[in-house]
Design a protein around this motif. Structure first.
Motif, short mmCIF file in Angstrom:
data_model
loop_
_atom_site.label_atom_id
_atom_site.label_comp_id
_atom_site.label_asym_id
_atom_site.label_seq_id
_atom_site.Cartn_x
_atom_site.Cartn_y
_atom_site.Cartn_z
N ASN A 45 57.47 50.89 6.60
CA ASN A 45 56.44 51.55 7.41
C ASN A 45 56.02 50.59 8.52
OD1 ASN A 45 54.45 49.72 6.24
ND2 ASN A 45 54.47 51.05 4.44
N LEU A 46 54.98 50.97 9.22
CA LEU A 46 54.54 50.21 10.40
C LEU A 46 53.78 48.93 10.05
CD1 LEU A 46 53.07 51.93 13.54
CD2 LEU A 46 51.77 50.08 12.50
N ALA A 47 53.36 48.75 8.80
CA ALA A 47 52.46 47.66 8.42
C ALA A 47 52.87 46.28 8.94
CB ALA A 47 52.29 47.63 6.90
N PRO A 48 54.16 45.87 8.85
CA PRO A 48 54.51 44.52 9.32
C PRO A 48 54.35 44.31 10.82
CG PRO A 48 56.21 45.41 7.86
CD PRO A 48 55.30 46.54 8.22
N LEU A 49 54.12 45.39 11.57
CA LEU A 49 54.06 45.28 13.03
C LEU A 49 52.64 45.24 13.58
CD1 LEU A 49 56.84 47.91 13.88
CD2 LEU A 49 57.10 45.43 13.51
N THR A 50 51.66 45.36 12.70
CA THR A 50 50.28 45.49 13.19
C THR A 50 49.82 44.27 13.98
OG1 THR A 50 49.46 44.70 11.05
CG2 THR A 50 49.60 47.09 11.37
N ASP A 51 50.36 43.08 13.68
CA ASP A 51 49.96 41.87 14.40
C ASP A 51 50.85 41.57 15.61
OD1 ASP A 51 47.87 41.37 12.65
OD2 ASP A 51 49.13 40.21 11.28
N GLN A 52 51.95 42.31 15.75
CA GLN A 52 52.89 42.02 16.84
C GLN A 52 52.55 42.73 18.14
OE1 GLN A 52 57.10 42.16 15.99
NE2 GLN A 52 56.77 41.83 13.80
N PHE A 53 51.76 43.79 18.04
CA PHE A 53 51.52 44.61 19.23
C PHE A 53 50.03 44.84 19.43
CE2 PHE A 53 55.77 45.61 17.73
CZ PHE A 53 56.50 45.39 18.89
N GLN A 54 49.68 44.98 20.70
CA GLN A 54 48.29 45.21 21.07
C GLN A 54 47.98 46.70 21.22
OE1 GLN A 54 47.12 42.78 24.35
NE2 GLN A 54 45.13 43.77 24.64
N GLN A 65 42.75 51.05 14.05
CA GLN A 65 41.47 51.04 14.75
C GLN A 65 40.53 50.00 14.15
OE1 GLN A 65 40.95 55.34 14.26
NE2 GLN A 65 40.80 55.55 16.48
N ARG A 66 40.53 49.88 12.82
CA ARG A 66 39.69 48.85 12.17
C ARG A 66 40.11 47.45 12.58
NH1 ARG A 66 40.28 52.22 7.54
NH2 ARG A 66 41.90 50.83 6.73
N LEU A 67 41.40 47.27 12.81
CA LEU A 67 41.91 45.96 13.20
C LEU A 67 41.69 45.66 14.68
CD1 LEU A 67 45.30 45.98 11.24
CD2 LEU A 67 43.29 44.57 10.74
N GLY A 68 41.14 46.62 15.41
CA GLY A 68 40.86 46.40 16.83
C GLY A 68 42.04 46.64 17.74
N ARG A 69 43.08 47.29 17.23
CA ARG A 69 44.23 47.61 18.09
C ARG A 69 43.92 48.85 18.93
NH1 ARG A 69 44.53 43.50 15.92
NH2 ARG A 69 46.25 42.66 14.65
N GLU A 70 44.56 48.90 20.09
CA GLU A 70 44.45 50.10 20.92
C GLU A 70 45.41 51.16 20.39
OE1 GLU A 70 42.31 50.56 23.18
OE2 GLU A 70 41.74 48.64 24.05
N VAL A 71 44.93 52.38 20.22
CA VAL A 71 45.78 53.47 19.77
C VAL A 71 45.72 54.62 20.78
CG1 VAL A 71 45.66 52.93 17.31
CG2 VAL A 71 43.92 54.40 18.34
#
Length: 318
Positions: free
Chosen positions: A47-56, A84-90
């Motif tokens: 799933n997408l989980a490993p990518l949450t820190d790689q992209f803004q 959204q909780r992590l502060g990423r733009e969606v």
């Protein structure tokens, strides 16, 4: 509410394999992707989980990624909220055009996606911006059901809806341009009338939604892009497209996040020829979703090899 998008045309019922072949047949009308030597080697994830820190910035296609028809994927709602909780733009980048922009925002809010109007870019909205700047002159025939609120279009418009009549054929010839928002209720007789009118009098044909098909539960429906390419072949009129994979859609994303390099953005979609190709063309990284979208059940490596379009990442769901 009964869905009235067509599920067959001239004896053909769309399947994922059929849709893939159709996209390959119109490849020369699509944007360029990366050269073969620059195509990435996809990394397979759960799933997408490993990518949450790689992209803004995370840009999501809608159908096949966040939802199937009116049903949201529970895991997609959860992932969206986590980002959204992590502060990423969606952002949702949708080729949907039947609903007006406010109605589409309401739809995703009802599904559980906590978005604001500026967190959704729809092909309908992109078309409306283009029609207004600069203002289009003349009278336009609009192919859309009444519920789609065509009055939001900034043009002098008249409805084009079934059934075909002698009066309607005369009116078709009189429009200065034609706009297709939706394929709901569209049929072979209407398509034949449209093609005959464009052959007799070539005019602009504006298509909000370039998709050939869309996953809606247990079937694929035929979308405006399919009928637009049929009309192009029959009349020679080259349609104007606003959604993915075409430049207006991705230009709007890059402008909305002007301070973020494209390579720090992840385009997440279920279609190689729209989401992944368009994202590559814009300089974004890409994630192909495979479990419930337009490639469901196909040999994904074979599709990548045949199309020459390779995502950076592959996962069954987000």
């Amino acid at each position: 509410m009964t869905d009235t998008h067509p599920t067959s045309f001239k004896g053909t019922t769309p399947t994922p394999a059929w849709a893939f072949r159709q996209y390959e047949q119109i490849r020369r009308w699509l944007p360029d992707g990366l050269p073969a030597a620059q195509q990435p080697r996809p990394q397979v994830l759960e799933n997408l989980a490993p990518l949450t820190d790689q992209f803004q910035v995370f840009v999501f296609d809608a159908f096949g990624v966040l939802n199937a028809g009116p049903r949201a994927f529970v895991t997609a709602v959860e992932r969206f909220r986590e980002l959204q909780r992590l502060g990423r733009e969606v952002l949702i980048l949708s080729n949907a055009a039947t609903a007006s922009h406010p109605r589409l925002v309401e739809k995703y809010l009802r599904m559980g996606f906590e978005i604001t109007p500026d967190q959704l870019i729809s092909s309908r909205w992109l078309l409306e911006q283009s029609l207004a700047n600069p203002a289009r002159q003349g009278t336009w025939g609009v192919i859309a059901p009444e519920k789609s609120e065509p009055a939001t279009l900034p043009v002098d418009w008249h409805p084009v809806r079934p059934p075909v009549t002698s009066r309607q054929k005369r009116e078709l010839k009189g429009y200065d341009g034609l706009i297709m928002l939706s394929s709901e209720d569209w049929n072979e007789e209407m398509q034949a009338a449209l093609e005959a009118s464009l052959r007799e009098k070539p005019r602009p044909l504006e298509i909000a939604n370039p998709d050939l098909v869309a996953p809606r539960g247990d079937c694929l429906t035929l979308e405006p892009g399919f009928f637009a390419h049929q009309a192009r072949e029959a009349s020679g009129v080259i349609p104007g497209f606003y959604g993915k994979p075409y430049a207006p859609a991705f230009r709007a994303v890059l402008q909305r996040f002007a301070g973020v390099p494209p390579e720090r953005m992840l385009m997440v979609g279920d279609t190689l020829h729209t989401d992944i190709l368009g994202g590559q063309n814009a300089g974004m990284k890409t994630l192909l979703i495979t479990a419930a979208g337009s490639l469901q059940g196909l040999d994904i490596p074979a599709c990548i090899a045949q199309s020459g379009i390779a995502p950076d990442f592959i996962a069954p769901e987000i």
